[in-house]
Scaffold this motif. Structure first.
Motif, PDB file in Angstrom:
ATOM      1  N   LEU A  76       4.237  -2.376 -10.793  1.00  0.00           N
ATOM      2  CA  LEU A  76       4.062  -2.856  -9.415  1.00  0.00           C
ATOM      3  C   LEU A  76       3.145  -4.071  -9.389  1.00  0.00           C
ATOM      4  N   SER A  77       2.083  -4.073 -10.196  1.00  0.00           N
ATOM      5  CA  SER A  77       1.182  -5.238 -10.237  1.00  0.00           C
ATOM      6  C   SER A  77       1.954  -6.496 -10.598  1.00  0.00           C
ATOM      7  N   LYS A 129       1.948   1.861  -3.481  1.00  0.00           N
ATOM      8  CA  LYS A 129       0.846   2.410  -4.293  1.00  0.00           C
ATOM      9  C   LYS A 129       0.698   3.913  -4.076  1.00  0.00           C
ATOM     10  N   ASP A 142       0.817  -1.217   0.000  1.00  0.00           N
ATOM     11  CA  ASP A 142       0.000   0.000   0.000  1.00  0.00           C
ATOM     12  C   ASP A 142       0.853   1.271   0.000  1.00  0.00           C
ATOM     13  N   GLU A 143       1.990   1.221   0.667  1.00  0.00           N
ATOM     14  CA  GLU A 143       2.863   2.405   0.655  1.00  0.00           C
ATOM     15  C   GLU A 143       3.433   2.645  -0.744  1.00  0.00           C
ATOM     16  N   SER A 176       1.958   3.443 -15.959  1.00  0.00           N
ATOM     17  CA  SER A 176       3.004   2.452 -16.257  1.00  0.00           C
ATOM     18  C   SER A 176       3.631   1.914 -14.970  1.00  0.00           C
ATOM     19  N   ALA A 224       2.146   1.727 -12.091  1.00  0.00           N
ATOM     20  CA  ALA A 224       1.145   0.869 -11.445  1.00  0.00           C
ATOM     21  C   ALA A 224       1.176  -0.538 -12.047  1.00  0.00           C
ATOM     22  N   ARG A 225       1.253  -0.615 -13.369  1.00  0.00           N
ATOM     23  CA  ARG A 225       1.310  -1.938 -14.017  1.00  0.00           C
ATOM     24  C   ARG A 225       2.551  -2.714 -13.595  1.00  0.00           C
ATOM     25  N   PHE A 252       4.141  -7.476  -7.570  1.00  0.00           N
ATOM     26  CA  PHE A 252       3.357  -8.060  -6.477  1.00  0.00           C
ATOM     27  C   PHE A 252       2.964  -9.499  -6.837  1.00  0.00           C
ATOM     28  N   VAL A 300       2.977   5.774  -6.324  1.00  0.00           N
ATOM     29  CA  VAL A 300       2.456   5.814  -7.694  1.00  0.00           C
ATOM     30  C   VAL A 300       1.364   6.878  -7.831  1.00  0.00           C
TER      31      VAL A 300
END
Lengths: 165, 165, 165, 165, 165, 165
Positions: free
Chosen positions: B150-151, B128, B125-126, B145, B147-148, B154, B131
């Motif tokens: 990081l996905s 995110k 969450d930190e 980009s 965010a993707r 994860f 981002v």
């Protein structure tokens, strides 16, 4: 004025808590999605005064007349939505913002956020560490420009001679 | 593997202390200016293993044969000098690095440092929040980009079968 | 729906009026500042369907689960606030957006907006002119990358065998 | 001087037609590929005077002595070839150029092209919409810098007191 | 294929002279300003074959059908005008181009020009020095990406079985 | 080795030989990896004086007090390690550096390195060729800004009245 910069290192946790409290107080106790843009802009105004020692942001005020949508977006989205989010303390979010602004070469905005960081209890030495780190992702010119900008900021905030900053 | 991500928010202070201890242990008790490049590169190797759960960095290993000076500079300067500096805790330095790499669009390097941040106890969450913040300095494409990326990170770190992270 | 790309050149003014009408229909008849974020996001969803032939934007949908604030900001701010503003027709705003995305090298986002532009009646030749212009501010690599991306988009939208797009 | 800015919104189609006519008149009635660089530079000179209310571009004139090839390339390629192309009206091409220059942070060049856009009948409000849009691809600093630059341009072109701009 | 790379270091002056001679042979003996675009494009075609071991550039050929003006501008301006200029030898101009493309992160274009540099007698080690230097202006990610791209290029040019480069 | 700097511009081959000799003299006869940071910074100081006509770099001196690690990194890494490397002559490395700084828009740093290039015997005309080339990778604004910066540098170095540069 004593803006609580602890030149030795760690910032005073007390000030940080007060700032955080100030931010939370500004947010109505309702889901963010239910806020109107007007309420979000009002929240943004409170956020900016929390970050900026109770003062409005001059850049924002100048935009309000000729570029009202940009001023509103900055206030409602950037300040009201993003800077007031929970999930990251003010210190860490502002240090990360300083790193991002320095890395893309936007030193004028970096200076504003470095000032907010100092107000939130970040030390000058911590800001310098961000600048040192920026050499790795973004190269030496961006870091050196950021260093000069921080020097200006630090000088502006120092009491000149028996006065106030 | 338990990399100590505390999904509720604050990272376990214990892990962070251990990481910091690991870093300090790697630094000979002498002024940095007196270290040779070889010693700094060795320190960089230890820093990378601290940040990367005891593993070397594959990108770095691949460079060593064909671009030895770049591998050495990365190891001795970026890792050995910059990432091992005192004055900012590992969590904050890595979050600021993630912000800088995301803002300039270097998602592959952002992913490496986001992984180090998770290893140092930063929560998903930190990351995110970083981002979200990046939309303000650098616009929506850079944030989306990031965010993707990081996905992907994860997902790669989640146990694939029958476990929970 | 036939999205009316007029391959000869000028887009059908009628379609453009309908698109504009569709956008206006989506906006409640009240000052924007009085809209809640939820209402702005709803407006953004309508804008995207207007621009995208009635379909949601897959990129946005994928973000919604893991990065809800970024998805909401994209929908409420970028789409709901910015793309639905009066003062510039959809064609011109999308062409300017294509120019901006191409100039900063964000070809994936350029492709999305070039698709919206085609849906709003912009011709392929007009998009090519934007790419030619981009050589001046941003150099040949950015323009050539944008040209390749447009080639892909044009090919994807052409009826493959005996069909219609 | 009346440079035809229609402060209410849509530019006067008449002026735009005259500008376009001026551009076409400057182009010899032969295939572009058959023009020499000298002829293309001459065409560029005519384009610039069309866009710039009959005046040469001072930036270009200063370069001519010390950087003749760059001045010639700007005149023959950027102005003579790109800005005089058919396929997009002057208004739309200049607005797209303003978006591209703003997105990459080149405000001095953005100002020149925003001036050309005003000369071609674009309204101040339409230029503001471009700036608002730039927040999405390129972030708030670039948009805010562009807004300040437009404010300067607008002020410079306003009759100060009973005079002419 | 013998592309004359001297793996020991200094490029063979003979090859460089031939390349330069090839370029000059392609330029009609008249002032550049008197050339038509068609003649400049022809010159650009000859330049590219000089730089590319007698082969056309595939990227350029693919653009010719759908983006004819961009292909022509690349050929007549970038290749015909810029790369064929006197005043700097081919080696130095290509090394400077490699540095510029690497610094802005355009690795695909850097690879093309690094190939031209090798064809003009630049050694692999000299290209590596450019990459090392790029860490200073543009940071480590850009340099590391450039290093990977050079590794690919070097591998592609090595005889796969039983030969010597 | 004298590889033929032309006598048309400013390059005294003798000076360049002295510079090269100065650099080599500054490097202890031991593997670079065995140098301490202090020794590398000392080497960087000697490099800068070689490049800068025996003078220290004012930018660097100003940083030393407030940003000691950045000053040291610039001196030990950028100057001591990178600029003093063998494998590329000073002229070519500085011209490539000028290209890289110009392409990313860092004109202040470009000016410093263009000055070093002139000191190492590069001619003004050779620097102009770099600026012309930069239009291709990075567009016209970056090249035009670089041209203006070079004009300033050339003017500053010209004997004003009966003096020496």
């Amino acid at each position: 004025m004593t803006h609580g910069t602890d030149t030795l290192g760690r910032p005073p946790a007390r000030l940080r808590t007060l700032v955080a409290a100030g931010l939370l107080a500004a947010v109505p106790a309702m889901p963010a999605a239910a806020l109107t843009t007007e309420e979000r802009a009002k929240r943004g105004g409170e956020v900016i005064r929390s970050l900026n020692n109770g003062q409005p942001q001059p850049t924002l005020e100048r935009m309000r007349e000729e570029f009202p949508f940009l001023a509103e977006a900055t206030e409602a989205y950037a300040l009201g939505d993003v800077w007031s989010r929970p999930g990251l303390d003010t210190r860490t979010r502002q240090l990360a913002a300083v790193a991002a602004f320095a890395a893309i070469g936007e030193t004028a905005f970096m200076k504003i956020h470095a000032g907010y960081a100092l107000n939130a209890g970040v030390s000058e030495d911590e800001l310098k560490e961000i600048v040192y780190m920026v050499t790795v992702p973004a190269g030496f010119p961006r870091a050196i420009s950021a260093a000069r900008t921080l020097s200006e900021l630090f000088a502006e905030r120092r009491p000149s001679e028996g006065g106030t900053p």
